[in-house]
Design a protein around this motif. Structure first.
Motif, mmCIF file in Angstrom:
data_model
loop_
_atom_site.group_PDB
_atom_site.id
_atom_site.type_symbol
_atom_site.label_atom_id
_atom_site.label_comp_id
_atom_site.label_asym_id
_atom_site.label_seq_id
_atom_site.Cartn_x
_atom_site.Cartn_y
_atom_site.Cartn_z
ATOM 1 N N LEU A 90 -94.421 53.214 10.747
ATOM 2 C CA LEU A 90 -93.189 52.989 11.532
ATOM 3 C C LEU A 90 -92.071 54.074 11.299
ATOM 4 O O LEU A 90 -91.938 54.625 10.185
ATOM 5 C CB LEU A 90 -92.473 51.788 11.035
ATOM 6 C CG LEU A 90 -93.083 50.160 11.429
ATOM 7 C CD1 LEU A 90 -92.415 49.320 10.849
ATOM 8 C CD2 LEU A 90 -93.131 50.052 12.738
ATOM 9 N N LYS A 91 -91.792 54.864 12.349
ATOM 10 C CA LYS A 91 -90.582 55.647 12.758
ATOM 11 C C LYS A 91 -89.386 55.103 12.379
ATOM 12 O O LYS A 91 -88.443 55.810 11.613
ATOM 13 C CB LYS A 91 -90.757 56.446 13.858
ATOM 14 C CG LYS A 91 -92.006 57.324 14.216
ATOM 15 C CD LYS A 91 -91.852 58.005 15.274
ATOM 16 C CE LYS A 91 -93.007 58.946 15.584
ATOM 17 N NZ LYS A 91 -93.015 59.645 16.778
ATOM 18 N N LEU A 92 -89.117 53.996 12.872
ATOM 19 C CA LEU A 92 -87.883 53.408 12.948
ATOM 20 C C LEU A 92 -88.051 52.035 12.190
ATOM 21 O O LEU A 92 -88.821 51.157 12.829
ATOM 22 C CB LEU A 92 -87.059 53.025 14.153
ATOM 23 C CG LEU A 92 -85.978 52.101 14.226
ATOM 24 C CD1 LEU A 92 -84.706 53.154 13.706
ATOM 25 C CD2 LEU A 92 -85.442 52.016 15.964
ATOM 26 N N ALA A 115 -97.731 47.929 15.268
ATOM 27 C CA ALA A 115 -97.008 48.136 14.121
ATOM 28 C C ALA A 115 -95.773 47.460 13.891
ATOM 29 O O ALA A 115 -95.438 47.013 12.910
ATOM 30 C CB ALA A 115 -96.395 49.635 14.147
ATOM 31 N N VAL A 116 -95.021 47.149 15.261
ATOM 32 C CA VAL A 116 -93.979 46.533 15.061
ATOM 33 C C VAL A 116 -94.368 44.920 14.868
ATOM 34 O O VAL A 116 -93.672 44.370 13.947
ATOM 35 C CB VAL A 116 -93.065 46.462 16.337
ATOM 36 C CG1 VAL A 116 -92.062 45.471 16.383
ATOM 37 C CG2 VAL A 116 -92.558 48.024 16.594
ATOM 38 N N GLN A 117 -95.364 44.580 15.368
ATOM 39 C CA GLN A 117 -95.723 43.059 15.278
ATOM 40 C C GLN A 117 -96.250 42.843 13.901
ATOM 41 O O GLN A 117 -95.977 41.765 13.405
ATOM 42 C CB GLN A 117 -96.931 42.741 16.331
ATOM 43 C CG GLN A 117 -96.446 42.510 17.828
ATOM 44 C CD GLN A 117 -95.367 41.295 18.050
ATOM 45 O OE1 GLN A 117 -94.165 41.402 18.070
ATOM 46 N NE2 GLN A 117 -96.142 40.033 18.054
ATOM 47 N N ALA A 118 -96.924 43.734 13.169
ATOM 48 C CA ALA A 118 -97.252 43.421 11.760
ATOM 49 C C ALA A 118 -96.080 43.179 11.049
ATOM 50 O O ALA A 118 -96.464 42.229 9.888
ATOM 51 C CB ALA A 118 -98.090 44.737 11.472
ATOM 52 N N THR A 119 -94.779 43.673 11.144
ATOM 53 C CA THR A 119 -93.701 43.134 10.455
ATOM 54 C C THR A 119 -93.208 41.751 10.464
ATOM 55 O O THR A 119 -92.570 41.141 9.612
ATOM 56 C CB THR A 119 -92.698 44.198 10.446
ATOM 57 O OG1 THR A 119 -92.100 43.991 11.818
ATOM 58 C CG2 THR A 119 -93.293 45.525 10.288
#
Length: 282
Positions: free
Chosen positions: A218-220, A7-11
């Motif tokens: 994403l939570k954060l 999820a982080v990498q997707a951004t």
């Protein structure tokens, strides 16, 4: 970690995030994604749109690395694409949005903070060149540490382009008391150039960030927008979403003029809750 690596990498993929944001109905800058050596197509794009442009790596960078603003000419475009291409084989050429940069930080869909991140500026003394003023500011930053800034002022393409847009260069001598922007990208600003604005954000802008967090799971998340007026809806103010950060930094939220919040307390509480939910009962 609160969020999955995927999820982080997707951004990190800026063109893909722009597509998702646009599907939400939120504005993003007019842009084109090209190979770093596709100079002809890039030049056709800026000539057909007019104005100033930002050139940046299409993915995989943070902190303003490889970004050049105030690009107008074919020569500036070629240099900016080479600079961005050093970090990614694809580059993003986008229309430069007028206004200020804001970072909105969300946790579990709730807006924790909004910070106006002013572009870094310096003030002339009537005798020193811009280069000398940069050196003096960096000396102060090294001396005072993170309480003054989280980074040094780098002489890069963005600095040269920002100065040129104001009729200045590294060897120019600004008049005594003349304030001038030294870089357009806000990442290298000082702590006193971060201003709390959480009470001024338009409701519709807050909701954009909430929808984005939900779509990416994403939570954060940190949402970067540029707009002339944070109190108005982005469309009305001619603002736009310019970046999504799945791994946002906290410096701007702790080191600013006022309105500090206990980010660590909020985030650690969520981490502990997540850890407790993963513990199997005896």
């Amino acid at each position: 970690m609160l969020d999955s690596h995927a999820a982080v990498q997707a951004t990190d993929d800026k063109p893909a995030t722009y597509r998702l944001v646009r599907e939400l109905g939120a504005p993003v800058p007019d842009h084109v994604v090209l190979r770093a050596d596709a100079h002809k197509a890039a030049l056709e794009f800026i000539q057909s749109h007019g104005g100033s442009f930002v050139v940046k790596p299409a993915s995989g960078t943070a902190g303003g690395v490889g970004v050049t603003s105030n690009v107008r000419t074919a020569s500036e475009l070629r240099h900016a694409m080479a600079w961005a291409g050093a970090y990614c084989s694809r580059v993003l050429v986008e229309r430069q949005i007028e206004g200020d940069t804001y970072r909105l930080l969300y946790l579990n869909g709730n807006l924790l903070d909004c910070v106006l991140r002013m572009s870094p500026s310096l003030v002339g003394d009537g005798t020193s060149t811009v280069r000398k003023l940069v050196e003096e500011e960096n000396r102060l930053r090294l001396s005072e540490g993170f309480k003054r800034s989280q980074s040094l002022l780098r002489i890069d393409r963005d600095m040269k382009a920002t100065l040129a847009a104001q009729g200045l260069g590294l060897n120019s001598v600004p008049t005594d008391g003349q304030k001038f922007m030294i870089k357009h990208v806000a990442n290298d600003n000082s702590a006193n150039e971060n201003v709390s604005m959480i009470d001024s954000v338009a409701v519709s802008t807050i909701e954009i960030g909430q929808h984005i967090a939900a779509i990416f799971g994403l939570k954060l998340v940190g949402l970067d927008i540029m707009t002339p007026d944070i109190s108005k809806p982005l469309g009305e103010a001619h603002g736009a979403v310019i970046d999504i950060n799945g791994d946002p930094g906290f410096y701007y939220h702790y080191y600013k003029d006022s309105g500090r919040i206990a980010l660590a307390e909020h985030i650690l509480t969520e981490v502990i809750k997540a850890a407790e939910s993963d513990v199997c009962p005896a």
